[in-house]
Scaffold this active site. Structure first.
Site, PDB file in Angstrom:
ATOM      1  N   LYS A 188       0.831  -1.204   0.000  1.00  0.00           N
ATOM      2  CA  LYS A 188       0.000   0.000   0.000  1.00  0.00           C
ATOM      3  C   LYS A 188       0.870   1.260   0.000  1.00  0.00           C
ATOM      4  CE  LYS A 188      -1.785   2.104   3.487  1.00  0.00           C
ATOM      5  NZ  LYS A 188      -2.414   2.440   4.754  1.00  0.00           N
ATOM      6  N   ASP A 220      -6.359   0.786   0.845  1.00  0.00           N
ATOM      7  CA  ASP A 220      -6.406   1.105   2.268  1.00  0.00           C
ATOM      8  C   ASP A 220      -7.778   0.739   2.824  1.00  0.00           C
ATOM      9  OD1 ASP A 220      -8.151   3.049   1.444  1.00  0.00           O
ATOM     10  OD2 ASP A 220      -7.118   4.710   2.423  1.00  0.00           O
TER      11      ASP A 220
END
Ligand code: SF4
Length: 309
Positions: A177, A195
Site C-alpha cells: 500500500k 487502504d
C-alpha cells in the site's frame, strides 16, 4: 523523478426496478445508463436497475462509470499527505497508519525541519524522534520504521528512494500500500492503494468479494486501464473520507447512489445525510496544510474553495 498531480472525467445511471434500499444491499447492479450530475433522489435510487447478477462486462461498465462520476465530484483528488519529495512521502505514508493525514501533516514539518534527509534521520536519536512522532500514535514502532527505512535508503540506495515496487517493499514499515502511494504520487507509476476506505467501498459497490488486499488490488485492477489506477485510488479514498463513511455513509447526499448496490446502508434522508458530510463537502477544510499549486484553482484558491458544501 515525476511528482504526480491530477486528472479527471465523469457520468452516471437511470432508474429500472422496484427494489427497496434494503434489498439492494444483497444484489448486484446490472445495467447502467446516461450520466447525470445531481445528487440522486431516494425515488431514483429505489428504482435503479439492480439485478441478482451482473455480467463481467456490466460490472466493468458500472465500475468505470463510478470512477468517472467520482472524478467529476473530486476533480482535485490528490494524496492528502503534505510532501515535497519522495523521501518525505514515504515517511509520511508510514506515519499515516492508524491516524489521519491531517495529524501527519501537523507532525511532519517538525520532523523534516530537524531531519531533512535520509542521512539525518538514519543518524537520529530514537528518543528524540519518538517525541516528535508521539501525536501520530504507535510512535515507538513508527520511529523504528522511519529510522530503519532511512538507514536502508542510505545503505542500499545511495540515500535515494527507489522507484521500483520490489525495492520499496523491502524497506522497514513499507508494504504494498505504501509502496503504491509512493510509486503513483512521487514517480508517476500507476498503482492501486488498497487502504481501509478502498476495501470498504469496493465491497459496498460489489466490485469484488475478495477480502485480502493483494487480491482486491488484482481484482479491481482488472476492471480499469492501468493508467487510471492512481487517480482511481484517490477518487475512492476521497469518497470514503467525505461521503461513504464506515459507520454512517451519507447515502442521501451521495452522487453515485444510483450505481451503488449498498444504497440504504447509511442515512438516506438528504437533509440528515448532508450533515454527515466531511471535509470540504461538509463545508470544512481538507487535510493538507500546504496544498501544492497544482491543487489550487486559477485564482490560487484550493479547489474547491474551502468552505464549499
Ligand atoms: S454513501 Fe451510500 S450510496 Fe453512496 S457509495 Fe456509499 S453506500 Fe453507496
Amino acid at each position: 523523478m515525476v511528482v504526480r498531480r491530477n486528472s479527471a472525467v465523469g457520468e452516471q445511471d437511470p432508474a429500472g426496478g422496484k427494489k427497496t434500499a434494503k434489498a439492494t444491499k444483497k444484489v448486484a447492479v446490472k445495467a447502467v445508463a446516461p450520466a447525470k450530475r445531481a445528487v440522486a433522489s431516494a425515488s431514483e435510487v429505489k428504482a435503479s436497475p439492480v439485478r441478482k447478477s451482473e455480467s463481467h462486462t456490466a460490472l466493468v461498465r458500472r465500475a468505470r462509470r463510478i470512477n468517472r462520476e467520482l472524478a467529476e465530484v473530486y476533480p482535485y483528488a490528490h494524496p492528502e499527505l503534505d510532501f515535497e519529495n519522495p523521501f518525505q512521502l514515504v515517511v509520511a505514508t508510514v506515519l499515516s497508519a492508524q491516524t489521519t493525514d491531517l495529524r501527519v501533516n501537523q507532525t511532519t514539518p517538525g520532523l523534516f525541519a530537524k531531519y531533512p534527509t535520509p542521512e539525518d534521520l538514519a543518524a537520529a536519536n530514537p528518543e528524540e524522534v519518538e517525541e516528535i512522532l508521539r501525536p501520530t500514535g504507535f510512535f515507538r514502532a513508527k520511529t523504528k520504521s522511519v529510522i530503519g527505512l532511512s538507514k536502508a535508503l542510505v545503505e542500499q540506495f545511495g540515500g535515494e528512494v527507489p522507484g521500483r515496487l520490489e525495492d520499496l517493499v523491502k524497506l522497514p514499515g513499507v508494504g504494498r500500500k505504501t509502496a503504491f502511494v509512493v510509486l503513483g504520487n512521487a514517480f508517476g507509476r500507476p498503482g492501486i492503494t488498497v487502504d481501509t476506505h478502498f476495501q470498504r467501498l469496493v465491497r459496498r459497490w460489489q466490485w469484488t468479494d475478495q477480502t485480502e488486499p493483494d487480491k482486491i488490488e488484482a481484482a479491481v485492477g482488472a476492471l480499469f486501464p492501468k493508467s487510471e489506477w492512481t487517480m482511481l485510488s484517490h477518487h475512492v479514498i476521497f469518497h470514503g473520507r467525505r461521503i461513504c463513511h464506515a459507520r454512517k455513509p451519507a447515502c442521501g447526499a451521495c452522487p453515485i447512489a444510483p450505481l451503488c448496490p449498498a444504497y440504504g446502508e447509511g442515512e438516506t434522508d438528504p437533509e440528515k445525510a448532508k450533515k454527515l458530510l466531511k471535509y470540504e463537502k461538509g463545508g470544512f477544510p481538507g487535510q493538507r496544510l500546504k496544498p501544492p499549486q497544482a491543487y489550487l484553482d486559477a485564482g490560487g484558491k484550493p479547489a474547491p474553495p474551502l468552505g464549499a458544501g
